[in-house]
Design a protein around this motif. Structure first.
Motif, PDB file in Angstrom:
ATOM      1  N   PHE A 170       0.830  -1.205   0.000  1.00 18.12           N
ATOM      2  CA  PHE A 170       0.000   0.000   0.000  1.00 18.12           C
ATOM      3  C   PHE A 170       0.864   1.255   0.000  1.00 18.12           C
ATOM      4  CE2 PHE A 170      -2.147   3.341   2.465  1.00 18.12           C
ATOM      5  CZ  PHE A 170      -3.280   3.534   1.684  1.00 18.12           C
ATOM      6  N   TYR A 171       1.916   1.266   0.842  1.00 18.06           N
ATOM      7  CA  TYR A 171       2.745   2.462   0.954  1.00 18.06           C
ATOM      8  C   TYR A 171       3.691   2.623  -0.231  1.00 18.06           C
ATOM      9  CZ  TYR A 171       1.004   2.647   5.732  1.00 18.06           C
ATOM     10  OH  TYR A 171       0.194   2.718   6.833  1.00 18.06           O
ATOM     11  N   ASP A 172       3.903   1.563  -1.028  1.00 15.12           N
ATOM     12  CA  ASP A 172       4.674   1.723  -2.256  1.00 15.12           C
ATOM     13  C   ASP A 172       3.902   2.569  -3.258  1.00 15.12           C
ATOM     14  OD1 ASP A 172       6.747   0.197  -1.294  1.00 15.12           O
ATOM     15  OD2 ASP A 172       5.943  -1.679  -2.092  1.00 15.12           O
ATOM     16  N   THR A 173       2.585   2.415  -3.242  1.00  9.06           N
ATOM     17  CA  THR A 173       1.737   3.174  -4.157  1.00  9.06           C
ATOM     18  C   THR A 173       1.452   4.573  -3.628  1.00  9.06           C
ATOM     19  OG1 THR A 173       0.681   1.083  -4.796  1.00  9.06           O
ATOM     20  CG2 THR A 173      -0.441   3.112  -5.429  1.00  9.06           C
ATOM     21  N   PHE A 174       1.358   4.707  -2.289  1.00  9.73           N
ATOM     22  CA  PHE A 174       1.036   5.998  -1.677  1.00  9.73           C
ATOM     23  C   PHE A 174       2.093   6.357  -0.623  1.00  9.73           C
ATOM     24  CE2 PHE A 174      -2.989   3.926  -2.821  1.00  9.73           C
ATOM     25  CZ  PHE A 174      -3.499   4.848  -3.727  1.00  9.73           C
ATOM     26  N   PRO A 175       3.321   6.667  -1.045  1.00  5.10           N
ATOM     27  CA  PRO A 175       4.377   6.986  -0.064  1.00  5.10           C
ATOM     28  C   PRO A 175       4.078   8.253   0.728  1.00  5.10           C
ATOM     29  CG  PRO A 175       5.097   7.488  -2.304  1.00  5.10           C
ATOM     30  CD  PRO A 175       3.810   6.746  -2.432  1.00  5.10           C
ATOM     31  N   GLU A 176       3.344   9.216   0.109  1.00  2.00           N
ATOM     32  CA  GLU A 176       3.036  10.449   0.830  1.00  2.00           C
ATOM     33  C   GLU A 176       2.092  10.187   1.999  1.00  2.00           C
ATOM     34  OE1 GLU A 176       0.637  10.491  -3.055  1.00  2.00           O
ATOM     35  OE2 GLU A 176       2.361   9.523  -2.161  1.00  2.00           O
ATOM     36  N   ILE A 177       1.236   9.180   1.867  1.00  2.00           N
ATOM     37  CA  ILE A 177       0.345   8.836   2.971  1.00  2.00           C
ATOM     38  C   ILE A 177       1.155   8.266   4.135  1.00  2.00           C
ATOM     39  CG2 ILE A 177      -1.494   7.274   3.702  1.00  2.00           C
ATOM     40  CD1 ILE A 177      -2.834   7.625   1.072  1.00  2.00           C
ATOM     41  N   GLU A 178       2.174   7.474   3.828  1.00  2.00           N
ATOM     42  CA  GLU A 178       3.007   6.923   4.897  1.00  2.00           C
ATOM     43  C   GLU A 178       3.735   8.034   5.646  1.00  2.00           C
ATOM     44  OE1 GLU A 178       6.382   3.480   5.681  1.00  2.00           O
ATOM     45  OE2 GLU A 178       6.064   4.240   3.649  1.00  2.00           O
ATOM     46  N   SER A 179       4.241   9.034   4.929  1.00  2.00           N
ATOM     47  CA  SER A 179       4.936  10.145   5.583  1.00  2.00           C
ATOM     48  C   SER A 179       3.997  10.901   6.514  1.00  2.00           C
ATOM     49  CB  SER A 179       5.514  11.094   4.529  1.00  2.00           C
ATOM     50  OG  SER A 179       6.447  10.426   3.707  1.00  2.00           O
ATOM     51  N   ASP A 180       2.781  11.190   6.023  1.00  2.00           N
ATOM     52  CA  ASP A 180       1.803  11.894   6.859  1.00  2.00           C
ATOM     53  C   ASP A 180       1.386  11.036   8.048  1.00  2.00           C
ATOM     54  OD1 ASP A 180       1.915  14.005   5.121  1.00  2.00           O
ATOM     55  OD2 ASP A 180       0.089  13.475   4.031  1.00  2.00           O
ATOM     56  N   ALA A 181       1.262   9.727   7.820  1.00  2.00           N
ATOM     57  CA  ALA A 181       0.837   8.827   8.892  1.00  2.00           C
ATOM     58  C   ALA A 181       1.888   8.752   9.991  1.00  2.00           C
ATOM     59  CB  ALA A 181       0.559   7.440   8.329  1.00  2.00           C
ATOM     60  N   ARG A 182       3.156   8.696   9.612  1.00  2.00           N
ATOM     61  CA  ARG A 182       4.225   8.670  10.618  1.00  2.00           C
ATOM     62  C   ARG A 182       4.198   9.931  11.474  1.00  2.00           C
ATOM     63  NH1 ARG A 182       9.079   5.527   9.889  1.00  2.00           N
ATOM     64  NH2 ARG A 182       8.850   3.920   8.290  1.00  2.00           N
TER      65      ARG A 182
ATOM     66  N   ARG B 132      -1.678  -1.940  13.306  1.00  2.00           N
ATOM     67  CA  ARG B 132      -0.882  -2.291  14.483  1.00  2.00           C
ATOM     68  C   ARG B 132       0.499  -2.781  14.053  1.00  2.00           C
ATOM     69  NH1 ARG B 132      -5.749  -5.139  16.279  1.00  2.00           N
ATOM     70  NH2 ARG B 132      -6.954  -3.760  17.654  1.00  2.00           N
ATOM     71  N   LEU B 133       0.537  -3.555  12.968  1.00  2.00           N
ATOM     72  CA  LEU B 133       1.827  -4.012  12.441  1.00  2.00           C
ATOM     73  C   LEU B 133       2.652  -2.835  11.935  1.00  2.00           C
ATOM     74  CD1 LEU B 133       0.682  -7.202  10.488  1.00  2.00           C
ATOM     75  CD2 LEU B 133       1.747  -7.091  12.744  1.00  2.00           C
ATOM     76  N   ASP B 134       1.978  -1.857  11.315  1.00  2.00           N
ATOM     77  CA  ASP B 134       2.692  -0.662  10.851  1.00  2.00           C
ATOM     78  C   ASP B 134       3.334   0.072  12.023  1.00  2.00           C
ATOM     79  OD1 ASP B 134       1.986  -1.146   8.254  1.00  2.00           O
ATOM     80  OD2 ASP B 134       0.274   0.223   8.249  1.00  2.00           O
ATOM     81  N   LEU B 135       2.577   0.212  13.112  1.00  2.00           N
ATOM     82  CA  LEU B 135       3.098   0.928  14.279  1.00  2.00           C
ATOM     83  C   LEU B 135       4.351   0.245  14.820  1.00  2.00           C
ATOM     84  CD1 LEU B 135      -0.264   1.761  16.088  1.00  2.00           C
ATOM     85  CD2 LEU B 135       1.310   3.394  15.057  1.00  2.00           C
ATOM     86  N   ARG B 136       4.322  -1.072  14.902  1.00  2.00           N
ATOM     87  CA  ARG B 136       5.499  -1.796  15.394  1.00  2.00           C
ATOM     88  C   ARG B 136       6.657  -1.684  14.405  1.00  2.00           C
ATOM     89  NH1 ARG B 136       4.355  -4.727  19.826  1.00  2.00           N
ATOM     90  NH2 ARG B 136       2.168  -5.201  20.288  1.00  2.00           N
ATOM     91  N   ARG B 137       6.342  -1.705  13.116  1.00  2.00           N
ATOM     92  CA  ARG B 137       7.393  -1.586  12.104  1.00  2.00           C
ATOM     93  C   ARG B 137       8.038  -0.209  12.148  1.00  2.00           C
ATOM     94  NH1 ARG B 137       7.118  -0.038   6.776  1.00  2.00           N
ATOM     95  NH2 ARG B 137       4.839   0.062   6.890  1.00  2.00           N
ATOM     96  N   TRP B 138       7.265   0.804  12.540  1.00  2.00           N
ATOM     97  CA  TRP B 138       7.796   2.163  12.646  1.00  2.00           C
ATOM     98  C   TRP B 138       8.509   2.406  13.967  1.00  2.00           C
ATOM     99  CZ3 TRP B 138       2.566   4.628  10.768  1.00  2.00           C
ATOM    100  CH2 TRP B 138       2.431   4.393   9.396  1.00  2.00           C
ATOM    101  N   GLY B 139       8.522   1.418  14.856  1.00  2.00           N
ATOM    102  CA  GLY B 139       9.268   1.545  16.104  1.00  2.00           C
ATOM    103  C   GLY B 139       8.431   1.805  17.335  1.00  2.00           C
TER     104      GLY B 139
END
Length: 259
Positions: free
Chosen positions: A53-65, A114-121
């Motif tokens: 998902f974040y490969d297609t929408f990298p800007e969403i991942e930045s905002d989400a972090r 939840r997996l994203d949160l753990r992957r982000w630290g």
């Protein structure tokens, strides 16, 4: 190659499984016969086959972090993975221009976030034993503190102050009227106060009192003036103060002592 053998099995019923020993070097030769890595990957026989998902929408991942860092840093412990799910859901529809229909599910499950949160630290742990504050940096508190300090700095030349250095001397105010700073100081004494350490003899240990007992507070007003450290009123000044503030002579827990 390791000079060992591996056990090779085929998918047959348990009572019909044949066993054959194959050396690692034979396995290596077999894998080489399949082809090189690029050919294996292009044939889609393993590895990553679709974009995340974040490969297609990298800007969403930045905002989400950024959203996660800001939300999890709040004093309250209200942030949940579901909040991240709603945030990304909103960002997704804003970015794609798609109209979300009533009843549509989230574009990704809460479990995946939840997996994203753990992957982000991030870590989900007990909410205790961390540095804390009691609202000292709230906007209204900061505003009042700046006004309070600014008032004293503006009238700095109107106060009695003390020089720096080893030989202390009073600085007389250069502005009129002169202003005297008054500080409130207090000490509380308890009947059950005990020393943090003491001597003990075996078989003669006294009972330990868990309570600290009744308290007695001694309070003073200290003044920054050459006349003396304690604020006090003469007899005539006391009578004038009592006439204006009747509560000073009331019989309560606060007693004003004569000097």
């Amino acid at each position: 190659m390791f000079d060992r053998a591996i056990r090779f099995t085929v998918n047959l019923p348990q009572n019909q499984i044949p066993h054959e020993l194959i050396k690692w070097e034979d396995v290596d030769e077999y894998l080489k016969s399949i082809g090189d890595y690029e050919e294996f990957s292009n044939d889609l026989r393993g590895g990553k086959q679709t974009d995340k998902f974040y490969d297609t929408f990298p800007e969403i991942e930045s905002d989400a972090r950024a959203f996660v860092v800001q939300a999890s840093s709040q004093k309250s412990a209200e942030f949940k993975a579901a909040d991240l799910a709603q945030f990304i859901d909103t960002k997704y529809y804003e970015l794609t221009g798609i109209q979300k229909q009533i009843g549509d599910d989230l574009i990704r499950s809460v479990r995946s976030y939840r997996l994203d949160l753990r992957r982000w630290g991030a870590k989900f742990e007990a909410n205790s034993q961390r540095p804390y504050f009691e609202g000292h940096e709230r906007d209204d508190v900061v505003k009042h503190r700046n006004e309070f300090i600014g008032y004293f700095l503006t009238h700095n030349d109107s106060y009695y102050t003390i020089t720096d250095g080893d030989t202390l001397m009073w600085n007389v105010p250069t502005q009129t009227p002169h202003r005297i700073l008054i500080f409130h100081d207090e000490s509380t004494f308890r009947s059950g106060e005990i020393s943090p350490k003491r001597w003990f003899f075996e078989e003669n240990n006294p009972f330990f009192s868990k309570g600290r007992g009744r308290s007695h507070m001694v309070s003073d007003f200290l003044v920054q003036h050459p006349s003396g450290p304690f604020f006090q009123l003469s007899e005539d000044e006391w009578k004038l103060a009592v006439a204006k503030y009747k509560s000073l002579s009331a019989d309560n827990d606060v007693n004003y002592l004569s000097r």
